[in-house]
Design an enzyme around this catalytic site. Structure first.
Site, short mmCIF file in Angstrom:
data_model
loop_
_atom_site.label_atom_id
_atom_site.label_comp_id
_atom_site.label_asym_id
_atom_site.label_seq_id
_atom_site.Cartn_x
_atom_site.Cartn_y
_atom_site.Cartn_z
N SER A 86 0.81 -1.22 0.00
CA SER A 86 0.00 0.00 0.00
C SER A 86 0.85 1.28 0.00
O SER A 86 0.41 2.30 -0.54
CB SER A 86 -0.95 -0.01 1.20
OG SER A 86 -0.23 -0.18 2.40
N ASP B 12 10.17 1.04 -2.78
CA ASP B 12 9.44 -0.12 -2.27
C ASP B 12 9.14 0.06 -0.78
O ASP B 12 9.84 0.80 -0.08
CB ASP B 12 10.29 -1.38 -2.51
CG ASP B 12 9.44 -2.64 -2.61
OD1 ASP B 12 8.25 -2.59 -2.26
OD2 ASP B 12 9.99 -3.67 -3.04
N GLY B 13 8.14 -0.64 -0.31
CA GLY B 13 7.76 -0.59 1.10
C GLY B 13 8.50 -1.63 1.91
O GLY B 13 9.38 -2.34 1.41
N ALA B 14 8.14 -1.74 3.19
CA ALA B 14 8.74 -2.75 4.07
C ALA B 14 7.76 -3.05 5.19
O ALA B 14 6.89 -2.23 5.51
CB ALA B 14 10.05 -2.24 4.64
N LYS C 107 10.76 -7.77 4.50
CA LYS C 107 9.77 -7.54 3.45
C LYS C 107 9.07 -8.86 3.13
O LYS C 107 9.48 -9.91 3.59
CB LYS C 107 10.45 -7.00 2.18
CG LYS C 107 10.88 -5.55 2.32
CD LYS C 107 11.42 -4.98 1.02
CE LYS C 107 10.55 -5.17 -0.18
NZ LYS C 107 9.16 -4.70 -0.04
N GLY C 108 8.00 -8.77 2.33
CA GLY C 108 7.32 -9.98 1.88
C GLY C 108 5.94 -10.17 2.44
O GLY C 108 5.33 -11.21 2.26
N GLU D 268 10.88 -8.57 -5.59
CA GLU D 268 11.27 -7.28 -5.01
C GLU D 268 12.78 -7.23 -4.77
O GLU D 268 13.44 -6.23 -5.06
CB GLU D 268 10.54 -7.06 -3.68
CG GLU D 268 9.05 -6.79 -3.85
CD GLU D 268 8.31 -6.70 -2.52
OE1 GLU D 268 7.36 -5.93 -2.45
OE2 GLU D 268 8.68 -7.41 -1.57
N LYS E 69 6.42 1.14 11.14
CA LYS E 69 7.33 0.10 10.63
C LYS E 69 8.74 0.20 11.22
O LYS E 69 9.55 -0.69 11.02
CB LYS E 69 7.44 0.22 9.10
CG LYS E 69 6.12 0.19 8.36
CD LYS E 69 5.50 -1.17 8.43
CE LYS E 69 4.22 -1.29 7.61
NZ LYS E 69 4.38 -1.10 6.20
C1 5RP Z 1 5.30 -6.94 -0.26
C2 5RP Z 1 6.11 -6.08 0.63
C3 5RP Z 1 5.51 -4.76 1.02
O1 5RP Z 1 6.35 -3.75 0.56
C4 5RP Z 1 5.38 -4.72 2.52
O2 5RP Z 1 4.54 -5.80 2.91
C5 5RP Z 1 4.79 -3.40 3.01
O3 5RP Z 1 3.47 -3.25 2.56
P1 5RP Z 1 2.57 -2.03 3.06
O4 5RP Z 1 3.19 -0.77 2.54
O5 5RP Z 1 1.20 -2.31 2.46
O6 5RP Z 1 2.54 -2.08 4.56
O7 5RP Z 1 7.19 -6.40 1.06
O8 5RP Z 1 5.89 -8.18 -0.47
#
Ligand code: 5RP
Length: 225
Positions: A33, A85-87, A97-98, A106, A124
């Site tokens: 997200s 990318d997010g984490a 991640k994941g 990723e 986070k």
């Molecule tokens: C997907 C990831 C996402 O980047 C991680 O889960 C963070 O997601 P979000 O921003 O919705 O909290 O690693 O594999």
């Protein structure tokens, strides 16, 4: 799948990272997200004439890029100037991640980029990594990888094992174990241990990969690292 809704901190982090993109760049498009906020912000800039190409990290990010008319390319054609990318958790520059089961692709795209920018909200950021580490494995290796994870001190759970439609299957056709190690004090050693288990495709520990971490707050963005 975009888990979690949009919030002001996620939006701020995504927009801050998207502002780093300049004309002609190739951009690794993350999953989740918060990364979706960066893709949306990038899409708005493309609409206003910015020329970029994206390399998606998942089916989800590919669909989102298409929705925003961001032209796509692949690692076979070029390498990304930047990846955003997010984490799921960040401690001392190391990531878990994941959460969206996309960590294999990723990790390939994010580490291929000249600059890897992580976008998160403050929830986070931690002192020590405690989030379960997702481990993608070949379906046949489900039991042996689970035993190997226990040998490394972890407690593995097959993701969504109880779901009516069956467990989560990744974009690559594999399964995911979420592995609880409690507090992770030696991420480097754990990353090596997990990578060495036969049948493991990729794990979600990203050690020493991030160049910048944009932490979105409701009153702005703090850049760490
Ligand atoms: C997907 C990831 C996402 O980047 C991680 O889960 C963070 O997601 P979000 O921003 O919705 O909290 O690693 O594999």
């Amino acid at each position: 799948m975009t888990r979690g809704g949009s919030t002001a901190p996620k939006r701020a982090a995504g927009e801050s990272a998207a502002e780093l993109v300049t004309d002609g760049m190739v951009v690794g498009l993350g999953t989740g997200s918060t990364a979706a906020e960066a893709i949306r912000a990038l899409g708005e800039r493309v609409d206003n004439g910015l020329a970029v190409r994206g390399i998606p990290t998942s089916f989800q990010s590919r669909e989102l890029a298409r929705e925003y008319d961001i032209p796509l390319t692949s690692l076979d054609e070029t390498t990304p100037d930047i990846a955003i990318d997010g984490a799921d958790q960040v401690a001392d520059g190391t990531l878990v991640k994941g959460g969206g089961a996309a960590h294999a692709r990723e990790k390939i795209v994010d580490t291929a980029a000249d600059r890897f920018v992580v976008v998160v909200d403050p929830s986070k950021v931690a002192e020590t990594l405690t989030h379960p580490v997702p481990v993608e494995m070949l379906p046949d290796a489900r039991s042996t990888v689970a035993a190997g994870v226990r040998g490394l001190g972890g407690d593995p759970t097959l993701r969504d094992a109880e779901r009516k439609d069956g467990p989560v299957v990744t974009d690559n056709g594999n399964l995911v174990l979420d592995c609880d190690f409690g507090g992770i004090t030696e991420p480097d050693a754990l990353a090596t241990g997990l990578a060495c288990l036969p049948g493991v495709v990729e794990h979600g520990l990203f050690v020493d990969c991030a160049d910048e971490i944009h932490v979105g707050h409701s009153d702005g963005v703090r850049v760490e690292r």
